[in-house]
Design a protein around this motif. Sequence first.
Motif, mmCIF file in Angstrom:
data_model
loop_
_atom_site.group_PDB
_atom_site.id
_atom_site.type_symbol
_atom_site.label_atom_id
_atom_site.label_comp_id
_atom_site.label_asym_id
_atom_site.label_seq_id
_atom_site.Cartn_x
_atom_site.Cartn_y
_atom_site.Cartn_z
ATOM 1 N N SER A 31 0.844 -1.195 0.000
ATOM 2 C CA SER A 31 0.000 0.000 0.000
ATOM 3 C C SER A 31 0.875 1.240 0.000
ATOM 4 O O SER A 31 2.006 1.230 0.501
ATOM 5 C CB SER A 31 -0.938 0.013 1.209
ATOM 6 O OG SER A 31 -0.208 0.154 2.396
ATOM 7 N N GLU A 32 0.341 2.284 -0.583
ATOM 8 C CA GLU A 32 1.047 3.554 -0.669
ATOM 9 C C GLU A 32 0.009 4.665 -0.602
ATOM 10 O O GLU A 32 -0.965 4.662 -1.348
ATOM 11 C CB GLU A 32 1.809 3.634 -1.995
ATOM 12 C CG GLU A 32 2.539 4.924 -2.207
ATOM 13 C CD GLU A 32 3.243 4.966 -3.567
ATOM 14 O OE1 GLU A 32 3.455 6.074 -4.058
ATOM 15 O OE2 GLU A 32 3.555 3.896 -4.112
ATOM 16 N N VAL A 33 0.206 5.582 0.308
ATOM 17 C CA VAL A 33 -0.660 6.754 0.433
ATOM 18 C C VAL A 33 0.229 7.978 0.296
ATOM 19 O O VAL A 33 1.220 8.122 1.015
ATOM 20 C CB VAL A 33 -1.400 6.777 1.790
ATOM 21 C CG1 VAL A 33 -2.280 8.015 1.898
ATOM 22 C CG2 VAL A 33 -2.216 5.507 1.973
ATOM 23 N N ASN A 34 -0.122 8.848 -0.640
ATOM 24 C CA ASN A 34 0.696 10.022 -0.928
ATOM 25 C C ASN A 34 0.105 11.284 -0.315
ATOM 26 O O ASN A 34 -1.109 11.363 -0.079
ATOM 27 C CB ASN A 34 0.832 10.187 -2.450
ATOM 28 C CG ASN A 34 1.480 8.964 -3.069
ATOM 29 O OD1 ASN A 34 2.536 8.532 -2.638
ATOM 30 N ND2 ASN A 34 0.818 8.377 -4.055
ATOM 31 N N PRO A 35 0.923 12.297 -0.080
ATOM 32 C CA PRO A 35 0.439 13.545 0.528
ATOM 33 C C PRO A 35 -0.659 14.236 -0.283
ATOM 34 O O PRO A 35 -1.500 14.927 0.277
ATOM 35 C CB PRO A 35 1.694 14.426 0.588
ATOM 36 C CG PRO A 35 2.837 13.471 0.594
ATOM 37 C CD PRO A 35 2.385 12.298 -0.229
ATOM 38 N N ASP A 36 -0.683 14.012 -1.605
ATOM 39 C CA ASP A 36 -1.699 14.661 -2.429
ATOM 40 C C ASP A 36 -3.045 13.939 -2.390
ATOM 41 O O ASP A 36 -3.997 14.342 -3.045
ATOM 42 C CB ASP A 36 -1.218 14.791 -3.880
ATOM 43 C CG ASP A 36 -1.027 13.451 -4.576
ATOM 44 O OD1 ASP A 36 -1.209 12.382 -3.936
ATOM 45 O OD2 ASP A 36 -0.701 13.462 -5.777
ATOM 46 N N GLY A 37 -3.150 12.860 -1.613
ATOM 47 C CA GLY A 37 -4.403 12.125 -1.496
ATOM 48 C C GLY A 37 -4.496 10.923 -2.408
ATOM 49 O O GLY A 37 -5.415 10.113 -2.290
ATOM 50 N N SER A 38 -3.558 10.786 -3.320
ATOM 51 C CA SER A 38 -3.574 9.618 -4.192
ATOM 52 C C SER A 38 -3.079 8.406 -3.400
ATOM 53 O O SER A 38 -2.332 8.546 -2.428
ATOM 54 C CB SER A 38 -2.709 9.842 -5.432
ATOM 55 O OG SER A 38 -1.356 10.017 -5.075
ATOM 56 N N TYR A 39 -3.527 7.251 -3.804
ATOM 57 C CA TYR A 39 -3.150 6.036 -3.083
ATOM 58 C C TYR A 39 -3.217 4.844 -4.024
ATOM 59 O O TYR A 39 -3.787 4.910 -5.113
ATOM 60 C CB TYR A 39 -4.093 5.791 -1.897
ATOM 61 C CG TYR A 39 -5.489 5.443 -2.358
ATOM 62 C CD1 TYR A 39 -5.874 4.121 -2.547
ATOM 63 C CD2 TYR A 39 -6.404 6.434 -2.638
ATOM 64 C CE1 TYR A 39 -7.140 3.807 -3.005
ATOM 65 C CE2 TYR A 39 -7.668 6.127 -3.086
ATOM 66 C CZ TYR A 39 -8.044 4.810 -3.269
ATOM 67 O OH TYR A 39 -9.282 4.499 -3.731
ATOM 68 N N GLN A 40 -2.641 3.757 -3.577
ATOM 69 C CA GLN A 40 -2.777 2.480 -4.266
ATOM 70 C C GLN A 40 -2.522 1.364 -3.274
ATOM 71 O O GLN A 40 -1.798 1.544 -2.305
ATOM 72 C CB GLN A 40 -1.842 2.361 -5.463
ATOM 73 C CG GLN A 40 -0.391 2.494 -5.152
ATOM 74 C CD GLN A 40 0.432 2.469 -6.428
ATOM 75 O OE1 GLN A 40 -0.080 2.509 -7.531
ATOM 76 N NE2 GLN A 40 1.736 2.410 -6.269
#
Length: 137
Positions: A31-40
């Motif tokens: 899992s990956e959550v980015n500061p811009d709100g995007s994730y996967q």
Amino acid sequence: MFKLVLISALVALAAAQDPRDAQAQTLVQESEVNPDGSYQYRYETSNGIAAQESGIGGQSATGSYSFTGQDGVLYTVNYVADANGFQPQGAHLPVDLPAPEHVIKTLEQIRANPPRDDPNFSIDALNAAIARLTGKK
């Protein structure tokens, strides 16, 4: 009487469980959550369940999940979730029947004369519904 029905239902549910599910192990989990709100994210289990999704939190997502049914068939669902709602696709899912002509005509009249006093009205959602019902995407 209620207790008998409840106990019978629980016994039936337990009997219907696939024993592989109780022993399932997580094989892959990313899992990956980015500061811009995007994730996967992505995961797979030893009993054949797999899922993956990517998107922008609270706005849109695309992904898929799969599992093996009790009939031994691998079922896969691909989906998009956005302003037009959750839109699943899979060979095993039912498809919409053709919409009656009067329904399409009414929706097109609403599109030509959209309500001006309804803050919940979305022309994009209406266009998506018409496209889905007419098969013109």
